[in-house]
Design an enzyme around this catalytic site. Structure first.
Site, short mmCIF file in Angstrom:
data_model
loop_
_atom_site.label_atom_id
_atom_site.label_comp_id
_atom_site.label_asym_id
_atom_site.label_seq_id
_atom_site.Cartn_x
_atom_site.Cartn_y
_atom_site.Cartn_z
N GLU A 152 0.83 -1.00 -0.16
CA GLU A 152 0.01 -0.08 -0.07
C GLU A 152 0.96 1.11 0.09
O GLU A 152 1.94 1.37 0.76
CB GLU A 152 -0.85 -0.08 1.04
CG GLU A 152 -2.13 -0.97 1.24
CD GLU A 152 -2.97 -0.63 2.45
OE1 GLU A 152 -2.96 0.42 3.00
OE2 GLU A 152 -3.43 -1.63 2.95
N ASN A 153 0.34 2.26 -0.89
CA ASN A 153 1.07 3.43 -0.77
C ASN A 153 0.35 4.53 -1.79
O ASN A 153 -0.01 3.84 -2.77
CB ASN A 153 2.29 3.61 -1.32
CG ASN A 153 2.94 5.06 -1.29
OD1 ASN A 153 3.34 5.38 -2.39
ND2 ASN A 153 3.20 5.61 -0.07
#
Length: 446
Positions: A352-353
């Protein structure tokens, strides 16, 4: 023009079941119970419909695949599977594979069935075994087509926000007495790895959130406060997996298990992983609490008085519309730190980013012009590329594929590459979606 990565690098998008699917007709999860309490969710919103992915999945898969995305990370809804709704995931997996996208599902992304919470939730050791049973159901049904599995998502956030504090479900407010919930999630991870491997899973990983913790000064009190916060939020959830131990004696004493039983638990928890998922959003700065100082509003959630650490604002030139500091170099820093702490670190995937910006609806040309998100993602991809010679990073997944229900923040916070109109749920590809497509295509041409 675009950041470049080694051959075989995989670009993906991520979501979670509770945030996109809709929960109508399902037995309640802890988040349904939490959302029903007045004042818990911004604007009193809920996820009963969310963005109706359960009915619109074919359209959503089309958007994800059209960008050239290699991998799609999603999660299973535990209440949906318990209520016999596993057929939905059959259809989703088949649609992804037909579109040329690799499914990378997460077993648990915070939507614990309320029935298990009523029996003690993650404070009850038995919940870890119930997750193992759930993992067995899923791998037996989908393991012929799904080769890559993630066990749990962000155990640190779930423990801190939901068990230590009251900002997320199930809102226990236990403070440091929430540590058994951390251990039981870690045990669930270990048991799930065992189950998945037994039934032939090709690759197994976990998704942990990590971030640099910066002392506010060189004062020994601030250094100690930051070190303890770092142990609690970072290393409590990675040391047992990657070292087979807890980071300090206080934490080990607080989990509620010791002796030979702890040794057996840690042996399960430290089972070999094929990849290690890192979720990154922003760094944190910590100081020892100052009497009379107001620390509210620094983080997404407020750390109450009485704990031995307090957050102070991180200096950054820009913030997201969620108020999170934008510090791409901190992603480089935490990846290097993980490799230094764990010399045998498995290959890493940034699971996730992303960033929330309050995007305007499509303009007269049908465009959602989210230049700030493009700048954010570009800078963070370059931060990953900067460690290519030091850390074996195999992939990068944007959070999120679509605008969705952002937990206690409701629908205001938009993380998606695809804009979702709250009134009619129409999907529109943002400029960042088109940019990401070009990034992926440029990688293929290199």
């Amino acid at each position: 023009m675009y950041p470049q990565f080694p051959p075989g690098f995989r670009f993906g998008m991520s979501t979670s079941a509770y945030q996109i699917e809709g929960t109508q007709g399902l037995p309640p999860s802890i988040w349904d119970t939490f959302a029903a309490r007045p004042g818990t969710i911004r604007h009193g919103e809920d996820a009963r419909v969310a963005i109706d992915h359960v009915n619109r999945y074919a359209e959503d898969v089309g958007h994800i695949a059209a960008a050239g995305t290699h991998d799609y990370r999603f999660s299973f809804s535990w209440p949906r599977v318990l209520s016999g709704g596993i057929d939905f995931y059959d259809r989703l997996v088949d649609a992804l594979l037909e579109a040329g996208v690799r499914p990378v599902p997460t077993l648990y992304h915070w939507d614990l069935p309320q029935s298990l919470e009523d029996a003690g939730g993650w404070m009850n050791r038995d919940t870890a075994h119930r997750l193992a049973d759930y993992a067995s159901t899923l791998v037996l049904r989908l393991g012929d087509r799904v080769r890559d599995w993630i066990t749990l998502n962000e155990m640190n956030v779930h423990t801190l926000y939901g068990y230590a504090l009251t900002d997320h479900a199930p809102a226990r407010g236990l403070g440091l007495e929430a540590l058994p919930a951390a251990h039981h999630q870690l045990l669930a991870h270990g048991l799930a790895v065992q189950v998945l491997r037994t039934h032939g899973a090709a690759t197994v990983g976990v998704a942990n959130q990590h971030f640099p913790v910066i002392p506010a000064s060189d004062d020994p009190a601030d250094l100690g406060a930051a070190g303890l916060f770092e142990d609690l939020t970072n290393w409590t959830f990675s040391d047992p997996i990657l070292r087979g131990e807890y980071p300090n004696e206080m934490i080990a004493a607080g989990i509620g298990v010791g002796g030979a039983q702890l040794d057996r638990d840690l042996e399960l928890i430290r089972a070999r992983l094929d990849f290690y998922g890192v979720n990154y959003y922003e760094p944190t700065m910590i100081e020892a609490p100052r009497a009379g100082k107001d620390y509210s509003g620094v983080l997404e959630v407020d750390i109450p008085d009485g704990l031995p650490f307090s957050p102070v604002p991180v200096k950054s030139d820009e913030r997201t519309d969620f108020g999170w500091s934008i510090v791409p170099s901190a992603l480089t820093e935490i990846l290097v730190k993980l490799k230094e702490r764990y010399p045998q670190l498995p290959p890493v995937i940034i699971t996730e980013n992303g960033a929330s910006f309050h995007d305007s609806p499509p303009d007269a040309e049908g465009r959602v012009r989210d230049e700030r998100r493009i700048s954010y993602l570009d800078a963070h991809l370059r931060a990953v590329a900067a460690v290519a010679e030091e850390v074996d990073v195999r992939g990068y997944y944007v959070w999120s594929a679509l605008d969705n229900f952002e937990w206690a923040a409701g629908y205001d916070e938009r993380f998606g590459l695809i804009y979702v109109d709250k009134s009619d749920l129409t999907r529109t590809r943002k400029d960042s979606w088109h940019w990401y497509k070009e990034v992926i295509a440029a990688q293929r041409r290199s």
